[in-house]
Design a protein around this motif. Structure first.
Motif: not given
Length: 513
Positions: A134, A136, A145, A328-329, A371-372, A375, A397, A470
């Motif tokens: 994943v 971010i 990642t 970003d999160f 949502k994408e 994170k 995530d 996931r």
């Protein structure tokens, strides 16, 4: 020769008699002193009414904290973590057999129990996949990642000891997961293990502050230049004490801790209950962009959900500014978090638990198309595979844990975290208590716990017919209701929003249901 031996024996007996008489006298004087002290004091009724004997009440009450879990509590009833859950963590950390015999001790008719729906055709070992990577921070110059689904949550150096930080740092590097520094700043021990780090910026901005406590761009830039620091997290609130800043008792503020934080040694380190320069969602997004611009790395925030309106306002503001402006999160903490020292009213009654807040936030981000982009990292008593699998199925995530990794370090839930008297050396700066915590040995346990957690969550996914963790979704989970029967998770998860046609307009406002 015999005469000399007789004289020696007689002398020894004489001295023993003297020592015995002295000890008895000292005991009598002590009892007299305690009796007088008890009958003359006016603060404790039991001691005054029952001098000397009444002291045993307080002594046994103190011992109860330590022995309750061994002699009286059942496997599934102790709080905050029961014996069954702790035992699983201990076995996972020691990398020993975690199988049990003769059936589950979990009451499967208890409301709230999770049931995963196994497939008639589970995934075979050769078809299994590693957790998907994943990324971010796609709009950052240095995105992050990672494949890790289970990481080490925020614990500051100062709140936990030097050997504990060393063990976590080395263990995280072995496991390939990240370690959150906590709000206490960056110590050499965080860096020593060579693991990925998330630098947390608390309300006092320890480690990135000027003399007045304001965010210092030069310090921030210097930290951003460190390769090990992968992300920055703005802490708005934490599970143990939503609405109150960090608390580090004076006895834990050593000279080294004070230097790292930029405060005076020997004085309690108490952070403000909020960022003075973040008083609105506009301020929050401005701060996210400022840190991201200076460091080039992903930036998000940590919060416990209570009032939901500000998150709706945040989403609306992101809509107006553009998707690049989003954090970003988001690290969503649960109201039943609790590694930090905190007032009991806040621990017991403020904030929403993760079981309620996570589904709502996931619904909000999905319905608004974020949502994408944003994170989700979640934390809060998620120390066993079933809870981590539930969080992933619900929409997280990543999962963070602090107390799970404390158990991996050897924590026995003595409830002494804030007193500098931790018997396992994890949350104390007493070097005598720290000597039993060997960083090299405990690093292996940290790595084993993380590895076995990932392996066990994957096992649940494979049982559900999924190639990797996931891929878990709400439809793979049932929740037991008060009548003892289970209901599919999608049927009971709350909806975040009620949309109207006007919501599609640029200046629209989202509304809670």
């Amino acid at each position: 020769m015999l005469m000399n031996n007789d004289h020696l024996a007689l002398a020894i007996l004489t001295w023993l008699e003297v020592i015995f008489i002295f000890a008895v006298g000292l005991l009598v004087l002590s009892l007299v002193y305690m009796y007088i002290a008890d009958v003359t004091q006016t603060t404790q009724t039991i001691r005054k009414n029952y001098p000397i004997i009444g002291r045993f009440r307080y002594f046994f009450e103190h011992l109860g904290e330590f022995f309750r879990q061994y002699f009286f509590a059942q496997d599934r009833e102790e709080m905050p973590f029961n014996r069954a859950d702790r035992s699983w963590v201990y076995r996972a950390a020691k990398n020993v057999d975690s199988n049990v015999g003769f059936g589950s001790t979990l009451n499967l008719q208890q409301p709230g129990t999770l049931i995963f729906l196994n497939s008639a055709f589970p995934i075979q070992e050769e078809d299994a996949l590693a957790p998907a990577p994943v990324t971010i921070g796609p709009f950052c110059t240095k995105p992050y990642t990672t494949q890790s689904i289970f990481n080490i949550s925020a614990m500051s150096y100062g709140a936990i000891s030097k050997p504990a930080v060393l063990a976590l740092s080395r263990g995280a590097a072995k496991a390939g997961c990240w370690l959150n520094t906590g709000e206490g700043g960056l110590s050499p021990y965080h860096l020593e293990g060579g693991c990925d780090l998330v630098f947390q910026i608390g309300t006092a901005k320890y480690g990135v502050r000027d003399l007045q406590g304001n965010l210092n761009d030069e310090r921030l830039f210097a930290l951003g230049a460190l390769e090990q620091i992968k992300m920055f997290e703005i802490k708005l609130s934490q599970g143990a004490k939503p609405g109150k800043g960090g608390i580090l008792p004076a006895e834990k503020v050593s000279a080294e801790v004070a230097e790292i934080r930029g405060i005076h040694p020997g004085e309690a380190s108490i952070s403000p209950n909020g960022h003075r320069d973040i008083r609105s969602v506009q301020d929050l997004l401005n701060m996210v962009e400022r840190i991201r611009h200076i460091t080039g790395k992903p930036v998000g925030f940590k919060a416990v959900m209570g009032d939901k309106r500000w998150l709706v306002d945040l989403v609306d503001e992101i809509r107006q500014r553009g998707i690049e402006s989003a954090p970003d999160f988001i690290t969503l903490d649960s109201a039943d978090g609790g590694t930090g020292a905190a007032p009991q009213p806040l621990i017991d009654h403020v904030g929403l638990p993760i079981k309620e807040s996570l589904p709502w936030l996931v619904s909000l981000l999905r319905e608004t198309g974020l949502k994408e982009r944003i994170k989700l990292i979640v934390a809060g008593k998620l120390i066993t595979p079933s809870m981590v699998a539930w969080a992933l199925a619900t929409g997280a995530d990543f999962v963070n844990s602090a107390r799970g990794f404390m158990f991996a370090l050897g924590c026995i839930q003595a409830l002494q975290c804030h007193k500098n008297t931790c018997p396992t050396g994890i949350t104390t700066h007493n070097t005598k208590l720290q000597k039993g915590l060997n960083p090299a040995d405990k690093a292996e346990r940290v790595a084993s716990y993380q590895h076995n957690m990932t392996k066990s969550v994957a096992m649940i996914a494979h049982s559900c017919g999924l190639a990797e963790p996931r891929m878990l979704r709400p439809e793979h989970v049932h929740l037991v209701m008060p009548d003892g029967f289970s209901v599919p998770l999608p049927e009971i998860q709350p909806q975040a929003l009620i949309f109207r046609e006007s919501d599609s307009q640029p200046n629209s406002t989202l509304h809670t249901s």
